[in-house]
Design an enzyme around this catalytic site. Structure first.
Site: not given
Length: 222
Positions: A15-18, A21
């Site tokens: 997972r990444v936040s945006s 990324q």
């Protein structure tokens, strides 16, 4: 319970936040750790709400399986969410491990590190929020913080009112434009209506200062 003879599996979660990324490094690390199936998504980790890939994976895991992440903050940034996930996995006989941290719920030491890193992860998130609020407060003091841009074109509302349009007609017109331009949900239309009602008060048919509440449907008042 899983039947005897069925091989247990390692499942990865990245997972990444945006959306800007990249997930490549995480996916490569999980693949190297032996994960054949890797679920990945680009969404904030401050809550488990709206994280479809994670929820699908959690529902699919079976007894004897292992959930692998690169770091536990990829799984959750809230200590409560993390503890809930670990508790649910443990109850179902699923273990959790991380490739970049000494975490493995199969061992007592691994569980200890998990709890400690979970606390520090939440602390880091809260600290970041505090710094953000402090920055906003300082920007307001200097007069450079403008906040969110207005959602309703005030000039356009004045023009439509001056042309003789009533509040209902203006609300309907702006609601249509909002949906065409922003693909807004109905609740956004209600916000638009509420703004117009406040801005135009009083208007023909209602006495000054009389309160009223817009209904859910665009342009209809109760």
């Amino acid at each position: 319970m899983r039947h005897i003879g069925i091989e247990t599996m390692k499942y990865g979660y990245a997972r990444v936040s945006s959306s800007g990324q990249d997930l490549t490094i995480q996916v490569e690390a999980l693949t190297a750790a032996g994960c054949e199936t890797i679920r990945q998504e680009k969404v904030s980790g401050t809550s488990i709400q709206g994280r479809d890939e994670l929820n699908i994976l959690l529902e699919f895991l079976r007894e004897g399986d292992e959930l692998v992440v690169t770091r536990i903050d990829r799984l959750a940034r809230s200590i409560r969410d993390l503890q809930n996930i670990v508790y649910d996995l443990d109850k179902r006989g699923v273990t959790l491990s991380a490739t970049e941290q000494p975490i493995d719920t199969k061992t007592s030491a691994g569980k200890c590190f998990l709890d400690m890193l979970g606390v520090f992860g939440e602390f880091e998130t809260n600290l970041r929020k505090e710094r953000q609020m402090e920055g906003i407060a300082k920007a307001k003091e200097r007069g450079v913080y403008k906040g969110r841009k207005p959602s309703v074109d005030v000039v356009r509302v004045k023009e439509m009112r001056d042309s003789g349009m009533g509040a209902s007609a203006i609300a309907k017109e702006l609601g249509k434009r909002w949906q065409r331009q922003r693909k807004a949900k109905r609740v956004n239309g209600c916000i638009c209506i509420r703004f117009i009602c406040i801005y135009l008060r009083p208007f023909p048919g209602r006495s000054p200062g009389k309160s009223f509440t817009p209904s859910i449907r665009l342009g209809v008042y109760s």
